[in-house]
Design an enzyme around this catalytic site. Structure first.
Site, PDB file in Angstrom:
ATOM      1  N   ARG A 199      -4.792  -6.468  12.155  1.00 51.78           N
ATOM      2  CA  ARG A 199      -5.311  -7.832  12.287  1.00 51.78           C
ATOM      3  C   ARG A 199      -4.157  -8.821  12.304  1.00 51.78           C
ATOM      4  O   ARG A 199      -3.115  -8.589  11.692  1.00 51.78           O
ATOM      5  CB  ARG A 199      -6.246  -8.173  11.111  1.00 51.78           C
ATOM      6  CG  ARG A 199      -7.643  -7.625  11.243  1.00 51.78           C
ATOM      7  CD  ARG A 199      -8.544  -8.116  10.126  1.00 51.78           C
ATOM      8  NE  ARG A 199      -8.084  -7.660   8.830  1.00 51.78           N
ATOM      9  CZ  ARG A 199      -7.421  -8.389   7.939  1.00 51.78           C
ATOM     10  NH1 ARG A 199      -7.158  -9.663   8.184  1.00 51.78           N
ATOM     11  NH2 ARG A 199      -7.039  -7.863   6.804  1.00 51.78           N
ATOM     12  N   TYR A 217      -7.166  -4.069  19.270  1.00 52.11           N
ATOM     13  CA  TYR A 217      -7.201  -3.277  18.039  1.00 52.11           C
ATOM     14  C   TYR A 217      -8.126  -3.810  16.961  1.00 52.11           C
ATOM     15  O   TYR A 217      -8.065  -4.983  16.591  1.00 52.11           O
ATOM     16  CB  TYR A 217      -5.785  -3.173  17.456  1.00 52.11           C
ATOM     17  CG  TYR A 217      -5.667  -2.077  16.423  1.00 52.11           C
ATOM     18  CD1 TYR A 217      -5.774  -0.751  16.809  1.00 52.11           C
ATOM     19  CD2 TYR A 217      -5.470  -2.357  15.088  1.00 52.11           C
ATOM     20  CE1 TYR A 217      -5.693   0.268  15.878  1.00 52.11           C
ATOM     21  CE2 TYR A 217      -5.372  -1.345  14.145  1.00 52.11           C
ATOM     22  CZ  TYR A 217      -5.487  -0.027  14.547  1.00 52.11           C
ATOM     23  OH  TYR A 217      -5.394   0.981  13.625  1.00 52.11           O
ATOM     24  N   GLY A 233     -10.133  -5.048  13.812  1.00 53.36           N
ATOM     25  CA  GLY A 233     -10.795  -6.284  13.425  1.00 53.36           C
ATOM     26  C   GLY A 233     -10.550  -7.438  14.387  1.00 53.36           C
ATOM     27  O   GLY A 233     -11.292  -8.411  14.395  1.00 53.36           O
ATOM     28  N   LYS A 276     -15.233  -8.233  11.307  1.00 54.71           N
ATOM     29  CA  LYS A 276     -14.704  -9.361  10.537  1.00 54.71           C
ATOM     30  C   LYS A 276     -15.165 -10.681  11.148  1.00 54.71           C
ATOM     31  O   LYS A 276     -15.440 -11.640  10.435  1.00 54.71           O
ATOM     32  CB  LYS A 276     -13.174  -9.315  10.512  1.00 54.71           C
ATOM     33  CG  LYS A 276     -12.616  -8.028   9.961  1.00 54.71           C
ATOM     34  CD  LYS A 276     -13.080  -7.763   8.561  1.00 54.71           C
ATOM     35  CE  LYS A 276     -12.672  -6.363   8.150  1.00 54.71           C
ATOM     36  NZ  LYS A 276     -12.866  -6.067   6.754  1.00 54.71           N
ATOM     37  N   HIS A 307     -16.929  -9.321   1.669  1.00 57.38           N
ATOM     38  CA  HIS A 307     -16.041  -8.193   2.008  1.00 57.38           C
ATOM     39  C   HIS A 307     -16.154  -7.154   0.889  1.00 57.38           C
ATOM     40  O   HIS A 307     -15.237  -6.994   0.085  1.00 57.38           O
ATOM     41  CB  HIS A 307     -14.606  -8.721   2.135  1.00 57.38           C
ATOM     42  CG  HIS A 307     -13.643  -7.751   2.740  1.00 57.38           C
ATOM     43  ND1 HIS A 307     -12.280  -7.908   2.628  1.00 57.38           N
ATOM     44  CD2 HIS A 307     -13.813  -6.628   3.479  1.00 57.38           C
ATOM     45  CE1 HIS A 307     -11.661  -6.918   3.260  1.00 57.38           C
ATOM     46  NE2 HIS A 307     -12.566  -6.126   3.775  1.00 57.38           N
ATOM     47  N   SER A 346      -8.182  -5.834   1.961  1.00 59.85           N
ATOM     48  CA  SER A 346      -7.965  -4.784   2.962  1.00 59.85           C
ATOM     49  C   SER A 346      -6.983  -3.738   2.450  1.00 59.85           C
ATOM     50  O   SER A 346      -5.948  -4.081   1.874  1.00 59.85           O
ATOM     51  CB  SER A 346      -7.427  -5.405   4.247  1.00 59.85           C
ATOM     52  OG  SER A 346      -8.342  -6.360   4.719  1.00 59.85           O
ATOM     53  N   CYS A 359      -7.215  -1.723  -0.021  1.00 58.08           N
ATOM     54  CA  CYS A 359      -7.098  -1.670  -1.486  1.00 58.08           C
ATOM     55  C   CYS A 359      -8.150  -0.768  -2.121  1.00 58.08           C
ATOM     56  O   CYS A 359      -8.416  -0.867  -3.317  1.00 58.08           O
ATOM     57  CB  CYS A 359      -7.157  -3.078  -2.068  1.00 58.08           C
ATOM     58  SG  CYS A 359      -5.675  -4.024  -1.691  1.00 58.08           S
ATOM     59  N   ASP A 366     -17.396  -1.591   3.549  1.00 60.73           N
ATOM     60  CA  ASP A 366     -16.528  -2.736   3.872  1.00 60.73           C
ATOM     61  C   ASP A 366     -17.217  -4.095   3.756  1.00 60.73           C
ATOM     62  O   ASP A 366     -16.573  -5.062   3.371  1.00 60.73           O
ATOM     63  CB  ASP A 366     -15.962  -2.573   5.289  1.00 60.73           C
ATOM     64  CG  ASP A 366     -14.743  -3.438   5.572  1.00 60.73           C
ATOM     65  OD1 ASP A 366     -13.808  -3.429   4.741  1.00 60.73           O
ATOM     66  OD2 ASP A 366     -14.722  -4.129   6.603  1.00 60.73           O
ATOM     67  N   ARG A 397      -6.282   4.348  11.886  1.00 58.43           N
ATOM     68  CA  ARG A 397      -7.683   4.260  11.445  1.00 58.43           C
ATOM     69  C   ARG A 397      -8.533   5.368  12.053  1.00 58.43           C
ATOM     70  O   ARG A 397      -8.228   5.882  13.128  1.00 58.43           O
ATOM     71  CB  ARG A 397      -8.270   2.914  11.886  1.00 58.43           C
ATOM     72  CG  ARG A 397      -7.600   1.691  11.247  1.00 58.43           C
ATOM     73  CD  ARG A 397      -8.360   1.213  10.058  1.00 58.43           C
ATOM     74  NE  ARG A 397      -7.607   0.235   9.269  1.00 58.43           N
ATOM     75  CZ  ARG A 397      -8.118  -0.390   8.207  1.00 58.43           C
ATOM     76  NH1 ARG A 397      -9.352  -0.164   7.821  1.00 58.43           N
ATOM     77  NH2 ARG A 397      -7.386  -1.229   7.507  1.00 58.43           N
ATOM     78  N   ASN A 413     -11.848   7.164 -10.987  1.00 56.55           N
ATOM     79  CA  ASN A 413     -12.398   5.811 -11.137  1.00 56.55           C
ATOM     80  C   ASN A 413     -13.839   5.859 -11.654  1.00 56.55           C
ATOM     81  O   ASN A 413     -14.376   4.846 -12.098  1.00 56.55           O
ATOM     82  CB  ASN A 413     -12.310   5.047  -9.811  1.00 56.55           C
ATOM     83  CG  ASN A 413     -10.859   4.791  -9.409  1.00 56.55           C
ATOM     84  OD1 ASN A 413      -9.969   4.750 -10.270  1.00 56.55           O
ATOM     85  ND2 ASN A 413     -10.611   4.638  -8.121  1.00 56.55           N
TER      86      ASN A 413
HETATM   87  P1  GTP Z   1      -9.963  -1.705   4.596  1.00 59.79           P
HETATM   88  O1  GTP Z   1     -10.656  -0.741   5.492  1.00 59.79           O
HETATM   89  O2  GTP Z   1      -8.692  -2.239   5.163  1.00 59.79           O
HETATM   90  O3  GTP Z   1     -10.853  -2.822   4.145  1.00 59.79           O
HETATM   91  O4  GTP Z   1      -9.448  -0.864   3.307  1.00 59.79           O
HETATM   92  P2  GTP Z   1     -10.208  -0.306   2.012  1.00 59.79           P
HETATM   93  O5  GTP Z   1     -10.333  -1.378   0.985  1.00 59.79           O
HETATM   94  O6  GTP Z   1     -11.443   0.404   2.405  1.00 59.79           O
HETATM   95  O7  GTP Z   1      -9.140   0.739   1.419  1.00 59.79           O
HETATM   96  P3  GTP Z   1      -9.139   2.348   1.453  1.00 59.79           P
HETATM   97  O8  GTP Z   1     -10.207   2.942   0.586  1.00 59.79           O
HETATM   98  O9  GTP Z   1      -9.096   2.795   2.849  1.00 59.79           O
HETATM   99  O10 GTP Z   1      -7.751   2.655   0.748  1.00 59.79           O
HETATM  100  C1  GTP Z   1      -6.538   2.136   1.225  1.00 59.79           C
HETATM  101  C2  GTP Z   1      -5.371   2.904   0.666  1.00 59.79           C
HETATM  102  O11 GTP Z   1      -5.379   2.860  -0.757  1.00 59.79           O
HETATM  103  C3  GTP Z   1      -5.402   4.384   1.064  1.00 59.79           C
HETATM  104  O12 GTP Z   1      -4.103   4.813   1.413  1.00 59.79           O
HETATM  105  C4  GTP Z   1      -5.871   5.069  -0.191  1.00 59.79           C
HETATM  106  O13 GTP Z   1      -5.382   6.381  -0.301  1.00 59.79           O
HETATM  107  C5  GTP Z   1      -5.353   4.163  -1.314  1.00 59.79           C
HETATM  108  N1  GTP Z   1      -6.253   4.202  -2.498  1.00 59.79           N
HETATM  109  C6  GTP Z   1      -7.600   4.087  -2.498  1.00 59.79           C
HETATM  110  N2  GTP Z   1      -8.116   4.215  -3.749  1.00 59.79           N
HETATM  111  C7  GTP Z   1      -7.064   4.419  -4.564  1.00 59.79           C
HETATM  112  C8  GTP Z   1      -6.941   4.626  -5.986  1.00 59.79           C
HETATM  113  O14 GTP Z   1      -7.911   4.663  -6.751  1.00 59.79           O
HETATM  114  N3  GTP Z   1      -5.667   4.778  -6.464  1.00 59.79           N
HETATM  115  C9  GTP Z   1      -4.574   4.754  -5.649  1.00 59.79           C
HETATM  116  N4  GTP Z   1      -3.379   4.911  -6.204  1.00 59.79           N
HETATM  117  N5  GTP Z   1      -4.654   4.565  -4.305  1.00 59.79           N
HETATM  118  C10 GTP Z   1      -5.875   4.403  -3.775  1.00 59.79           C
HETATM  119  C1  SPV Z   2      -9.701  -4.882   6.975  1.00 64.98           C
HETATM  120  O1  SPV Z   2      -8.572  -5.221   7.333  1.00 64.98           O
HETATM  121  O2  SPV Z   2     -10.257  -5.368   5.955  1.00 64.98           O
HETATM  122  C2  SPV Z   2     -10.417  -3.835   7.728  1.00 64.98           C
HETATM  123  C3  SPV Z   2      -9.811  -3.330   8.971  1.00 64.98           C
HETATM  124  O3  SPV Z   2     -11.513  -3.454   7.332  1.00 64.98           O
HETATM  125  S1  SPV Z   2     -10.122  -4.349  10.328  1.00 64.98           S
HETATM  126  O4  SPV Z   2     -11.451  -3.998  10.863  1.00 64.98           O
HETATM  127  O5  SPV Z   2      -9.092  -4.088  11.334  1.00 64.98           O
HETATM  128  O6  SPV Z   2     -10.133  -5.735   9.946  1.00 64.98           O
HETATM  129 MN    MN Z   3     -12.002  -4.267   5.230  1.00 63.48          MN
END
Ligand code: GTP
Ligand code: SPV
Ligand code: MN
Length: 601
Positions: A86, A216, A218, A225, A245, A267, A269, A294, A385, A512
């Site tokens: 993004r 690409y 979002g 988004k 979100h 994002s 996280c 999401d 992704r 968690n």
């Molecule tokens: P978006 O799709 O961008 O909104 O991301 P998201 O919030 O869905 O994050 P996602 O679950 O894809 O995790 C993002 C990164 O954080 C990945 O590389 C995960 O492996 C890492 N991660 C997720 N949960 C944890 C956790 O509990 N601990 C740690 N250390 N890393 C984590």
């Molecule tokens: C984010 O960045 O929070 C995402 C990926 O979920 S995107 O759809 O590219 O915004």
């Molecule tokens: Mn997201």
């Protein structure tokens, strides 16, 4: 990989399902007159149409077919290396006044912006096919469901939209023939994929989006988004609901008692991972199910907050995904998945940093170059992704299609903070919870172009996604709370606190569950807690850490509130609120005074 623009010519019966609604036809005619495409392809969402588009994409090198035995029905796409995330700096909210967009959005005047974008779109689809993609966000029978149409000249966008939304005839039917019905107008063109001509513009008053110059995520899947969050949040305030979100998950006890929680993390996280959590052995009989990973749309029903997931698929971060960290995600992406910007192995499989097993001796990296384990570059882009249907998720919640949504017992905020913020704490009440959300901060990630690892305030994880003035957004949260007779409890988590050695203190992922369990105990009024200046903290025996390899010292570090760090944190809250220039509601300023005062008690 090729720019995916060249026109395609479908056989009879494909690409000709024109909707009857005159408002849609007029709008498509207007955009076609402007962009001058070779032809118009009306998407119906059918299997036949999808197969045709995949074949065309393979022939035009937009997709690479993966090994059918290893990842059936799955494909790899490589985006332009200048176009991998993004772009917040090129994202605009075009309200009539700057004040409506507020201090956190890039604003540009609607009239001038339309003129600029029309000039860029003029003749932009010459020699290309213009796809018209009808879609619904939300379960079709939900009162919150919204219809959108996206015009695009990218086949890759169409293929993604088919997974991410309820796409095709179902949306055309839902819209019906009333030319005055509410629906979102989205226009996307790749242009020449040049960052200098890349703009993602939102016109909330017109329920319209125009996105140019990117291919690409979002930036271009306008349902996500752009509609579900930026335009969605604007409509939500006007219509009295919430667009957030947030992931939504269900958690069922061995006795069959079920709660739902929603969680807002910025994002990359951890939303997708938390939404698909598998409880560790110690929690035998507990079951976690995914409603969404999401975005949550939420409304007040009889004094309780109910949530639906507007999406139909997951656009998830690939790196770090493994059978160890997220088995449900691994099973979801084992077939019928589009991969973008991961590495390709010599036997036609996909690979990324953090996948199970040894790295391949040789692969083609996300840019299309040779890669070996000795290479300095990453094989997969950090923001690579997967796009996969939510039906692939073995833990999909049975009520995901329920139009009224699922009742939310708790809202969880969280970010990536190396220090200061404890693993878990609970707000004293809704108003205090809104303050936690409004002041949350997180280290930036690869999900957006720009520096990674810098702490920034990201209120409710909505900084890049709130489609109007953030002060009014805070007020909307406060007002929603006043109308809820059974408001969700509000919590804050931080999976990412680090010890002196620079390593994460908390194991995260499945573990968690231990934090989630305390949250549920608090909802059930069975969990103990200690009062602290920042909120309720679990006492030494309130978190179930049985069979977990962690010592008391580490637990203490995870839960500790360092008064010096918190003085800095409170100053950070003040600095952030001050930077917003007087839009923050009085009630939240008062919350900060109370927080500061509690540290002096
Ligand atoms: P978006 O799709 O961008 O909104 O991301 P998201 O919030 O869905 O994050 P996602 O679950 O894809 O995790 C993002 C990164 O954080 C990945 O590389 C995960 O492996 C890492 N991660 C997720 N949960 C944890 C956790 O509990 N601990 C740690 N250390 N890393 C984590
Ligand atoms: C984010 O960045 O929070 C995402 C990926 O979920 S995107 O759809 O590219 O915004
Ligand atoms: Mn997201």
């Amino acid at each position: 990989m090729k720019n995916d623009a060249p026109a395609i010519f479908p056989p009879a019966g494909i690409g000709d399902s024109k909707p009857a609604n005159q408002a849609v036809l007029d709008w498509v005619h207007e955009i076609a007159t402007l962009t001058e495409p070779e032809n118009i392809f009306w998407c119906d969402g059918s299997e036949q149409e999808n197969n045709f588009l995949i074949n065309e994409s393979l022939q035009q090198n937009v997709l690479i077919k993966l090994n059918e035995k290893k990842v059936p029905h799955s494909y790899l796409h490589r985006s332009n290396p200048n176009d991998v995330a993004r772009v917040e700096q090129f994202t605009f909210v075009c309200t009539p006044t700057k004040q409506e967009a507020g201090p956190t959005n890039n604003w540009s005047e609607p009239g001038e912006t339309y003129t600029k974008l029309r000039a860029l779109l003029k003749g932009a689809m010459r020699g290309r096919t213009m796809f018209v993609v009808p879609y619904i966000m939300g379960p079709p029978d939900s009162p919150l469901a919204k219809v959108g149409f996206e015009i695009t000249d990218s086949k890759y966008v169409v293929l993604n939209m088919r997974i991410m939304t309820r796409m095709g005839d179902v949306a055309v039917k839902r819209l019906g023939n009333n030319p005055n019905a509410e629906w979102n107008r989205g226009v996307h063109s790749l242009l020449d994929i040049n960052p200098e001509r890349r703009f993602i513009c939102h016109f909330p008053q017109d329920n319209a989006i125009i996105s140019v110059g990117s291919g690409y995520g979002g930036n271009v899947l306008l349902s996500k988004k752009c509609l579900a969050l930026r335009i969605g949040s604007y409509l939500a305030r006007k219509q009295g609901w919430m667009a957030e979100h947030m992931l939504i998950l269900g958690i069922e006890s061995p006795e069959g008692k079920k709660h739902y929680v929603a969680a807002a993390f910025p994002s990359a996280c951890g939303k997708t991972n938390f939404a698909m959590l598998i409880p560790p052995k110690h929690f035998a009989g507990w079951k976690v199910t995914t409603v969404g990973d999401d975005i949550a749309w939420m409304q007040n029903r009889d004094g309780r907050l109910y949530a639906v997931n507007p999406e139909n698929g997951y656009f998830g971060v690939v790196p770090g995904t493994s059978y160890k960290s997220n088995p449900n995600a691994m099973r979801s992406i084992a077939h019928d998945t589009l991969y973008t910007n991961v590495a390709l192995t010599d036997d036609g499989d996909v690979w990324w940093e953090g996948k199970d097993g040894e790295p391949p001796a040789h692969a083609i990296d996300w840019r299309g170059n040779d890669w070996t384990p000795d290479s300095k570059e990453k094989a997969a882009h950090p923001n690579s992704r997967f796009t996969t249907p939510m039906r692939n998720n073995p833990a999909l919640d049975p009520d995901v299609e329920k139009g009224e949504g699922v009742p939310i017992s708790a809202i969880i905020f969280g970010g990536r903070r190396s220090d200061t913020v404890p693993l878990i704490y609970q707000a004293f009440d809704w108003k205090h919870g809104v303050y936690l959300g409004a002041t949350m901060a997180s280290e930036t990630t690869a999900a957006a172009a720009g520096a990674v690892g810098q702490v920034r305030r990201d209120p409710m994880a909505m900084l890049p996604f709130c489609g109007y003035n953030i002060g009014d957004y805070f007020q909307h949260w406060l007002d929603m709370g006043k109308r809820l007779t059974h408001p969700p409890l509000i919590f804050n988590v931080n999976w990412f606190r680090k010890g002196e050695d620079g390593k994460f203190l908390w194991q995260g992922f499945g573990e968690n569950m231990r934090v989630l369990k305390w949250i549920i105990d608090r909802c059930e009024e069975t969990g103990g807690a200690l009062k602290s200046p920042i909120g309720w903290l679990p006492g030494p025996h309130d978190l179930d850490l049985a069979e977990l390899d962690i010592d008391h010292k580490r637990v203490a570090e995870l839960l500790c509130i360092d008064h010096e760090e918190w003085q800095k944190e409170i100053a950070g809250h003040k600095q952030f609120f001050d930077s917003l220039g007087g839009v923050v509601p009085e009630e939240l300023l008062e919350q900060r005074n109370q927080l500061a005062a509690r540290f002096k008690e």
